[in-house]
Design an enzyme around this catalytic site. Structure first.
Site, PDB file in Angstrom:
ATOM      1  N   LYS A 241      33.356  10.075  10.600  1.00  0.00           N
ATOM      2  CA  LYS A 241      33.606  11.517  10.696  1.00  0.00           C
ATOM      3  C   LYS A 241      34.975  11.783  10.092  1.00  0.00           C
ATOM      4  O   LYS A 241      35.997  11.372  10.627  1.00  0.00           O
ATOM      5  CB  LYS A 241      33.563  11.997  12.148  1.00  0.00           C
ATOM      6  CG  LYS A 241      33.650  13.511  12.234  1.00  0.00           C
ATOM      7  CD  LYS A 241      33.580  14.017  13.640  1.00  0.00           C
ATOM      8  CE  LYS A 241      33.456  15.541  13.639  1.00  0.00           C
ATOM      9  NZ  LYS A 241      34.486  16.203  12.824  1.00  0.00           N
ATOM     10  N   ARG A 246      34.317  19.991   5.401  1.00  0.00           N
ATOM     11  CA  ARG A 246      32.874  19.831   5.203  1.00  0.00           C
ATOM     12  C   ARG A 246      32.463  20.695   4.019  1.00  0.00           C
ATOM     13  O   ARG A 246      32.840  21.866   3.914  1.00  0.00           O
ATOM     14  CB  ARG A 246      32.135  20.254   6.463  1.00  0.00           C
ATOM     15  CG  ARG A 246      30.605  20.104   6.406  1.00  0.00           C
ATOM     16  CD  ARG A 246      30.173  18.701   6.722  1.00  0.00           C
ATOM     17  NE  ARG A 246      28.721  18.559   6.722  1.00  0.00           N
ATOM     18  CZ  ARG A 246      27.932  18.758   7.791  1.00  0.00           C
ATOM     19  NH1 ARG A 246      28.470  19.138   8.949  1.00  0.00           N
ATOM     20  NH2 ARG A 246      26.629  18.571   7.712  1.00  0.00           N
ATOM     21  N   ARG A 261      32.119  24.953   4.795  1.00  0.00           N
ATOM     22  CA  ARG A 261      31.305  25.174   5.995  1.00  0.00           C
ATOM     23  C   ARG A 261      31.197  26.661   6.334  1.00  0.00           C
ATOM     24  O   ARG A 261      30.233  27.093   6.950  1.00  0.00           O
ATOM     25  CB  ARG A 261      31.901  24.402   7.169  1.00  0.00           C
ATOM     26  CG  ARG A 261      31.072  24.486   8.441  1.00  0.00           C
ATOM     27  CD  ARG A 261      31.534  23.474   9.449  1.00  0.00           C
ATOM     28  NE  ARG A 261      30.907  23.684  10.738  1.00  0.00           N
ATOM     29  CZ  ARG A 261      31.031  22.863  11.761  1.00  0.00           C
ATOM     30  NH1 ARG A 261      31.740  21.756  11.637  1.00  0.00           N
ATOM     31  NH2 ARG A 261      30.454  23.111  12.907  1.00  0.00           N
ATOM     32  N   GLU A 289      32.011  15.522   2.728  1.00  0.00           N
ATOM     33  CA  GLU A 289      33.330  15.952   3.193  1.00  0.00           C
ATOM     34  C   GLU A 289      34.353  15.746   2.096  1.00  0.00           C
ATOM     35  O   GLU A 289      34.369  14.708   1.423  1.00  0.00           O
ATOM     36  CB  GLU A 289      33.737  15.144   4.430  1.00  0.00           C
ATOM     37  CG  GLU A 289      34.928  15.683   5.157  1.00  0.00           C
ATOM     38  CD  GLU A 289      34.570  16.528   6.367  1.00  0.00           C
ATOM     39  OE1 GLU A 289      35.482  17.080   7.000  1.00  0.00           O
ATOM     40  OE2 GLU A 289      33.357  16.658   6.663  1.00  0.00           O
ATOM     41  N   PHE A 327      27.343  12.091   2.243  1.00  0.00           N
ATOM     42  CA  PHE A 327      26.590  11.361   3.269  1.00  0.00           C
ATOM     43  C   PHE A 327      25.172  11.892   3.457  1.00  0.00           C
ATOM     44  O   PHE A 327      24.451  11.418   4.326  1.00  0.00           O
ATOM     45  CB  PHE A 327      27.335  11.328   4.606  1.00  0.00           C
ATOM     46  CG  PHE A 327      27.860  12.648   5.097  1.00  0.00           C
ATOM     47  CD1 PHE A 327      27.005  13.663   5.514  1.00  0.00           C
ATOM     48  CD2 PHE A 327      29.222  12.869   5.158  1.00  0.00           C
ATOM     49  CE1 PHE A 327      27.492  14.862   5.982  1.00  0.00           C
ATOM     50  CE2 PHE A 327      29.728  14.083   5.631  1.00  0.00           C
ATOM     51  CZ  PHE A 327      28.854  15.078   6.045  1.00  0.00           C
ATOM     52  N   ARG A 402      22.436  22.580  15.844  1.00  0.00           N
ATOM     53  CA  ARG A 402      23.045  21.404  16.452  1.00  0.00           C
ATOM     54  C   ARG A 402      21.978  20.699  17.284  1.00  0.00           C
ATOM     55  O   ARG A 402      21.630  21.140  18.370  1.00  0.00           O
ATOM     56  CB  ARG A 402      24.224  21.839  17.331  1.00  0.00           C
ATOM     57  CG  ARG A 402      25.199  20.742  17.657  1.00  0.00           C
ATOM     58  CD  ARG A 402      26.308  21.284  18.544  1.00  0.00           C
ATOM     59  NE  ARG A 402      27.113  22.304  17.931  1.00  0.00           N
ATOM     60  CZ  ARG A 402      28.139  22.085  17.108  1.00  0.00           C
ATOM     61  NH1 ARG A 402      28.466  20.838  16.810  1.00  0.00           N
ATOM     62  NH2 ARG A 402      28.822  23.082  16.593  1.00  0.00           N
ATOM     63  N   LYS A 408      28.008  13.242  17.685  1.00  0.00           N
ATOM     64  CA  LYS A 408      29.408  13.124  17.272  1.00  0.00           C
ATOM     65  C   LYS A 408      30.178  12.351  18.342  1.00  0.00           C
ATOM     66  O   LYS A 408      30.146  12.706  19.519  1.00  0.00           O
ATOM     67  CB  LYS A 408      29.984  14.528  17.084  1.00  0.00           C
ATOM     68  CG  LYS A 408      31.435  14.594  16.709  1.00  0.00           C
ATOM     69  CD  LYS A 408      31.823  16.017  16.307  1.00  0.00           C
ATOM     70  CE  LYS A 408      31.529  17.027  17.388  1.00  0.00           C
ATOM     71  NZ  LYS A 408      31.917  18.395  17.002  1.00  0.00           N
TER      72      LYS A 408
END
Length: 544
Positions: A241, A246, A261, A289, A327, A402, A408
């Protein structure tokens, strides 16, 4: 008519129940003709234009205030005061307009006319031209219409409607399956066009197009590494992370767009990444990212020097080089991959993106136990990353939501006991309470601010602190209350970085409130020396 739009928006804002919001909006959308439906669906997402269009009205508070002053005769000071009292520009200026329409030859404004006015504002050059357009519109508006026009124009809609709830209302309005509505909107980036497809019953025919931002899939926080494996299984994949921005890269080999984002286009701020993306072998959409990078990941503070610079200088590009760690792969060579399992998306990604270069593959490892999750976390921190996002290899990509297939995992570096020096009114449902707190540590010369936090407390705790801060206010600057330094909070954070923003010389990265320390006085809070010790230890761990 725009009056019905305003009535509908007010009714939606008046309830906190999602089901009621959806039903009110669905009934309204179903009643509109096609041209009005196309515009209204977009407006209820809080924007004047569809997501796929890179247009803005270019209207700021100064232009709005000048137009309101010309139409109503109110002074700039009166206009600013009402906006400050309400904490919202639309609610503030609405007070200055009549409750009912004045009789005009032009008649009442329609939703379609409002859309055409936004088109004209986007095309107009300079505040004078934009102001004249606003004045012409506002002379025909009553109080409630003005409220919502200003909110949309300035991006301050805030009635508890996210894009997902507008999608649900579209599905309900035309008796369509919600997944089909979401898929069509994801493909075309236009809620108005999606609403028309839903009415016509042709959602299945929506085709994927590049160069409009797609909602990002989000991860659910999980603090227990063993629970992560229990939920995702022993074949889970752990991505680093990153402590960066992002972003989403869209490219067809000639044209490139990079979206943040917040769905803003930021490619001009990262020209080296845009140039590298044109060399990718296929048209694609990458999720990843942006970080500061030179022979390894650099602190976020380095990247911060480029945020807000629309055209970075050659010197800044040299001082703060950037890399994009990819990713996920959402689209490749004409094929949308959202409903393809992650393991297959990653296999395709590895055939497109190399492990090195400005656009490169992200760090990833398999984890089969809680111990391996912790080991992967420690390795990520050594690479100067925040922690992990652990993923189910069979997971599909669900934009804007989510879910529990991405988890996370972060650990707070430490906590500090800090005293609140200022409290500010929040936004959305917290706009009536003091929920954003600036806090300080103790230095030799007195209290030194080190950060600001707004998450971690319950609504009940915030209500209690709001009452306390109102009583202890020393001075006010608009929505900000400078308060007596007596409320102590325990603040958790991920990193300490040097900063010129605060008098302490430091800032906390991702601060959140762990608890209220009613058991501690201001004399017992953390010191600047303690902050320095934690910062030095952090640098030693990271090999800085």
């Amino acid at each position: 008519m725009l009056a019905r739009f305003a009535e509908t928006a007010s009714a939606i804002a008046a309830t906190r129940k999602k089901g009621e919001k959806e039903a009110i909006l669905a009934a309204y959308l179903a009643s509109l003709d096609d041209a009005s439906l196309e515009r209204a669906a977009v407006f209820f997402a809080g924007a004047p234009f569809p997501r796929r269009e890179e247009r803005v009205t270019g209207v700021g508070w100064a232009t709005v205030a000048a137009a309101v002053s010309e139409v109503t005769g109110a002074t700039r000071e009166e206009i600013s005061r009402t906006a400050r009292v309400h904490g919202d520009p639309g609610d503030g200026v609405a007070e200055l307009f009549p409750a009912e329409h004045a009789a005009t030859a032009a008649g009442e404004v329609t939703v379609l006319e409002l859309g055409e006015t936004f088109d004209a504002l986007a095309a107009a050059v300079g505040p004078k031209a934009k102001g004249a357009i606003l004045v012409g519109l506002m002379r025909r508006l009553h109080r409630e219409e003005t409220r919502w026009v200003v909110k949309i124009a300035m991006g301050e809609f805030r009635i508890g409607l996210q894009e997902g709830l507008v999608e649900s209302a579209i599905a309900k309005a035309f008796s369509r399956r919600l997944p089909l509505v979401r898929r069509a909107h994801m493909f075309n980036g236009d809620l108005g066009a999606t609403a028309l497809l839903a009415r016509a019953g042709t959602l299945e025919g929506a085709a994927m197009s590049l160069f409009h931002p797609i909602g990002f899939m989000l991860a659910q926080p999980e603090a227990d590494p063993a629970a992560i494996i229990e939920q995702l299984g022993p074949d889970a994949l752990a991505d680093d992370k990153y402590d960066g921005i992002r972003a989403q890269i869209h490219t067809d080999g000639e044209r490139v767009r990079i979206y943040s984002r917040t769905l803003d286009e930021i490619g001009g701020r990262f020209p080296e990444l845009a140039a590298a993306a044109t060399a990718l072998p296929v048209s694609c959409v990458l999720d990843g990212e942006i970080v500061a990078f030179r022979d390894g990941i650099l602190p976020f503070a380095t990247l911060q020097t480029r945020i807000g610079r629309r055209k970075p200088s050659d010197r800044l590009l040299e001082e703060a080089p950037a890399a994009f760690f990819a990713f996920d792969l959402l689209y490749a060579d004409g094929e949308a991959l959202f409903e393809v399992p992650l393991r297959e998306r990653l296999a395709r990604l590895r055939s497109i993106v190399s492990p090195a270069g400005p656009v490169r593959l992200g760090f990833q490892t398999g984890v089969a136990s809680g111990e391996e999750v912790d080991a992967a976390f420690d390795a990520a921190r050594r690479r100067r990353n925040e922690g992990l996002v652990v993923k189910d290899p069979a997971s599909l990509y669900t934009p804007g939501r989510r879910g529990k297939s991405w988890l996370k995992y972060k650990k707070a570096l430490a906590t500090l006991d800090c005293v609140v020096t200022a409290a500010e009114y929040g936004h959305g449902r917290r706009r009536g309470v003091l929920s954003d707190y600036t806090f300080a540590v103790r230095g030799d010369a007195g209290l030194l601010n080190i950060g600001k936090a707004y998450s971690g407390l319950t609504d009940v705790e915030i209500e209690r602190l709001t009452a306390r801060f109102r009583e202890s206010t020393l001075r006010r600057h608009g929505p900000v209350h400078l308060v007596r330094p007596e409320v102590v909070l325990e603040i958790a954070f991920d990193r300490i970085q040097e900063s010129k923003r605060h008098k302490s010389g430091y800032a906390l990265r991702f601060p959140r409130i762990a608890r209220i320390r009613d058991d501690k006085s201001v004399d017992e809070i953390s010191t600047l020396d303690e902050v320095r010790r934690i910062h030095r230890a952090q640098q030693d761990r990271e090999g800085a």
